[in-house]
Design an enzyme around this catalytic site. Structure first.
Site, PDB file in Angstrom:
ATOM      1  N   GLU A  32       0.700  -1.186   0.108  1.00 40.87           N
ATOM      2  CA  GLU A  32      -0.011   0.008   0.093  1.00 40.87           C
ATOM      3  C   GLU A  32       1.030   1.480  -0.082  1.00 40.87           C
ATOM      4  O   GLU A  32       2.090   1.237   0.297  1.00 40.87           O
ATOM      5  CB  GLU A  32      -1.075  -0.059   1.135  1.00 40.87           C
ATOM      6  CG  GLU A  32      -0.214   0.021   2.720  1.00 40.87           C
ATOM      7  CD  GLU A  32      -0.982   0.607   3.712  1.00 40.87           C
ATOM      8  OE1 GLU A  32      -1.399   1.688   3.629  1.00 40.87           O
ATOM      9  OE2 GLU A  32      -0.955  -0.007   4.761  1.00 40.87           O
ATOM     10  N   LYS A  89      -5.624  10.641   0.662  1.00 41.96           N
ATOM     11  CA  LYS A  89      -5.533   9.341   1.143  1.00 41.96           C
ATOM     12  C   LYS A  89      -6.967   8.890   0.891  1.00 41.96           C
ATOM     13  O   LYS A  89      -8.192   9.073   1.033  1.00 41.96           O
ATOM     14  CB  LYS A  89      -5.437   9.439   2.959  1.00 41.96           C
ATOM     15  CG  LYS A  89      -5.794   8.101   3.627  1.00 41.96           C
ATOM     16  CD  LYS A  89      -5.752   8.571   4.935  1.00 41.96           C
ATOM     17  CE  LYS A  89      -6.252   7.132   5.851  1.00 41.96           C
ATOM     18  NZ  LYS A  89      -6.176   7.572   7.360  1.00 41.96           N
ATOM     19  N   VAL A 120      -5.382   0.295   3.372  1.00 43.43           N
ATOM     20  CA  VAL A 120      -5.366  -1.225   3.299  1.00 43.43           C
ATOM     21  C   VAL A 120      -6.680  -1.501   2.518  1.00 43.43           C
ATOM     22  O   VAL A 120      -6.676  -2.450   1.579  1.00 43.43           O
ATOM     23  CB  VAL A 120      -5.566  -1.682   4.653  1.00 43.43           C
ATOM     24  CG1 VAL A 120      -5.981  -3.244   4.842  1.00 43.43           C
ATOM     25  CG2 VAL A 120      -4.232  -1.710   5.553  1.00 43.43           C
ATOM     26  N   ASP A 129     -15.813   5.850  14.948  1.00 45.14           N
ATOM     27  CA  ASP A 129     -14.479   5.586  14.083  1.00 45.14           C
ATOM     28  C   ASP A 129     -14.028   4.209  14.136  1.00 45.14           C
ATOM     29  O   ASP A 129     -13.478   3.851  14.958  1.00 45.14           O
ATOM     30  CB  ASP A 129     -13.682   6.544  14.428  1.00 45.14           C
ATOM     31  CG  ASP A 129     -12.452   6.776  13.693  1.00 45.14           C
ATOM     32  OD1 ASP A 129     -12.370   6.005  12.561  1.00 45.14           O
ATOM     33  OD2 ASP A 129     -11.739   7.612  13.864  1.00 45.14           O
ATOM     34  N   SER A 185     -12.381   1.865  11.166  1.00 44.50           N
ATOM     35  CA  SER A 185     -11.732   1.604   9.812  1.00 44.50           C
ATOM     36  C   SER A 185     -12.504   0.945   8.712  1.00 44.50           C
ATOM     37  O   SER A 185     -12.956  -0.143   9.160  1.00 44.50           O
ATOM     38  CB  SER A 185     -10.220   1.210   9.866  1.00 44.50           C
ATOM     39  OG  SER A 185      -9.588   1.182   8.559  1.00 44.50           O
ATOM     40  N   LYS A 192      -3.040  -1.312  14.405  1.00 43.88           N
ATOM     41  CA  LYS A 192      -2.304  -0.219  15.204  1.00 43.88           C
ATOM     42  C   LYS A 192      -2.489  -0.120  16.449  1.00 43.88           C
ATOM     43  O   LYS A 192      -3.592  -0.247  16.986  1.00 43.88           O
ATOM     44  CB  LYS A 192      -2.356   1.151  14.255  1.00 43.88           C
ATOM     45  CG  LYS A 192      -1.420   1.240  12.979  1.00 43.88           C
ATOM     46  CD  LYS A 192      -1.550   2.554  12.276  1.00 43.88           C
ATOM     47  CE  LYS A 192      -2.882   2.386  11.517  1.00 43.88           C
ATOM     48  NZ  LYS A 192      -2.824   1.508  10.204  1.00 43.88           N
TER      49      LYS A 192
HETATM   50  N1  PSU Z   1       0.197   0.525   8.377  1.00 44.98           N
HETATM   51  C1  PSU Z   1       1.247   1.378   8.905  1.00 44.98           C
HETATM   52  N2  PSU Z   1       1.027   2.817   8.549  1.00 44.98           N
HETATM   53  C2  PSU Z   1      -0.028   3.262   8.193  1.00 44.98           C
HETATM   54  C3  PSU Z   1      -1.012   2.333   7.641  1.00 44.98           C
HETATM   55  C4  PSU Z   1      -0.788   1.153   8.009  1.00 44.98           C
HETATM   56  O1  PSU Z   1       2.155   0.968   9.551  1.00 44.98           O
HETATM   57  O2  PSU Z   1      -0.148   4.317   7.861  1.00 44.98           O
HETATM   58  C5  PSU Z   1      -2.374   2.821   7.321  1.00 44.98           C
HETATM   59  C6  PSU Z   1      -3.134   1.917   6.302  1.00 44.98           C
HETATM   60  O3  PSU Z   1      -3.136   2.493   4.952  1.00 44.98           O
HETATM   61  C7  PSU Z   1      -4.585   1.742   6.866  1.00 44.98           C
HETATM   62  C8  PSU Z   1      -4.639   3.245   7.272  1.00 44.98           C
HETATM   63  O4  PSU Z   1      -5.234   1.324   5.778  1.00 44.98           O
HETATM   64  O5  PSU Z   1      -3.339   3.229   8.167  1.00 44.98           O
HETATM   65  C9  PSU Z   1      -5.889   3.134   8.329  1.00 44.98           C
HETATM   66  O6  PSU Z   1      -6.558   4.423   8.242  1.00 44.98           O
HETATM   67  P1  PSU Z   1      -7.813   4.731   9.119  1.00 44.98           P
HETATM   68  O7  PSU Z   1      -7.630   4.147  10.432  1.00 44.98           O
HETATM   69  O8  PSU Z   1      -8.405   6.057   9.018  1.00 44.98           O
HETATM   70  O9  PSU Z   1      -8.875   3.935   8.341  1.00 44.98           O
HETATM   71 MN    MN Z   2     -11.296   6.109  10.664  1.00 45.47          MN
END
Ligand code: PSU
Ligand code: MN
Length: 305
Positions: A26, A87, A107, A139, A141, A160
């Site tokens: 990604e 993004k 992702v 919130d 993902s 994360k």
């Molecule tokens: N893994 C990492 N760093 C990142 C991400 C994943 O080590 O920045 C990214 C991925 O693209 C994942 C996104 O889809 O963070 C999640 O964003 P959100 O929480 O807004 O869905």
């Molecule tokens: Mn989000």
């Protein structure tokens, strides 16, 4: 204009048509998860790690409305250098296509584009998931629902650790996403080896991971998440981890950060507050995942022969 249909790099197109192993990568983790200019070197290192695992890397991003599967060096430069790059989750792809816009894929959108191109394995750092205030903010993902309907293997270091890990595991169960640990049932905590949660299943080899995916593909659409914890001697100090995460979440709250800006804001805060320690660990875990993904893709290609 034929925006929207993906462009495959020559190397990726050749590998796919010959049935050779390919691993999707990604671009959001490069553009929004790692700071400039360090992200540029990391992009090359991640691709090299996939090659060490025996596969061809296919970094995915949208350039001028066109999804690209496999990027040239100059295209990776663009992704890593542009501070205003969008993004793009799955829901943003049609807008980028219709308006001819560029962006990094998360992702969710990387998985969709990879599977559509016929790529079976994807490596990232940590999945998105349920945020800690989700009961108030809703919130969660879009990674989770995307993985429920997209058939591929995703190699990651868990979700994360800024997230609510047990709640995210519950959602993955509700969504029937297959989750297996690599060599352990300990669910990793991204920067740390142990999130405190455990899994029901572990696989012990790339061949076993490939076999689980083959069985999943026969059964129903949806992802197989393979979680790959850092070794203890490579993880972030857990005490430092808990302290900087609490500070970063408080800073996001205070700054009123919302929606898709939350994850990049928190990661950036962590990298600065830890004096670069979280950044080094983040890159390290992505490299390990990329190499393992290369080995799983190789096993999958071998089984298909
Ligand atoms: N893994 C990492 N760093 C990142 C991400 C994943 O080590 O920045 C990214 C991925 O693209 C994942 C996104 O889809 O963070 C999640 O964003 P959100 O929480 O807004 O869905
Ligand atoms: Mn989000």
């Amino acid at each position: 204009m034929t925006h929207g249909s993906p462009t495959l790099s020559p190397e990726v197109a050749d590998a796919l048509s010959a049935g050779r192993p390919v691993v999707a990568l990604e671009s959001t983790l490069l553009a929004h998860g790692l700071p400039r200019p360090d992200n540029r070197a990391a992009a090359d290192e991640v691709e090299a790690a996939v090659r060490r695992g025996g596969a061809v890397p296919a970094t995915i991003a949208v350039l001028d409305g066109v999804p690209h599967v496999g990027l040239t060096g100059a295209e990776v430069d663009r992704i890593c250098a542009d501070p205003d790059l969008a993004k793009l989750g799955v829901r943003d792809l049609p807008v980028a296509a219709a308006l001819g816009r560029s962006g990094a894929t998360t992702v969710s959108s990387t998985a969709l584009l990879a599977a559509a191109a016929g790529i079976g394995v994807f490596a990232t750092g940590g999945l998105g998931g349920v945020h800690r205030q989700a009961a108030d903010t809703f919130d969660e993902s879009a990674d989770l629902t995307a993985l429920a309907r997209t058939s591929l293997v995703v190699v990651c270091a868990g979700v994360k650790s800024i997230l609510d890990v047990p709640a995210t595991l519950e959602r993955l169960e509700s969504l029937s996403v297959t989750v297996v640990g690599y060599g352990t049932t300990t669910f990793p905590g991204f920067y740390v080896a142990d999130s405190g949660s455990t899994l029901d299943w572990a696989v012990d080899s790339p061949e076993q991971a490939a076999a689980v995916f083959a069985a999943r593909r026969e059964l129903a659409p949806g992802a197989v998440v393979v979680t790959n914890p850092l070794p203890l001697d490579e993880q972030l100090d857990p005490v430092l981890h808990d302290r900087v995460i609490a500070g970063a979440l408080a800073a996001a709250e205070e700054a009123g950060v919302r929606g898709k800006d939350v994850t990049p804001f928190v990661l950036d805060h962590l990298h600065r507050e830890s004096g670069g320690a979280t950044l080094a660990v983040n890159v390290r875990l992505v490299l390990r995942n990329a190499e393992l993904a290369g080995r799983i893709a190789s096993a999958l290609a071998g089984a298909a022969r």
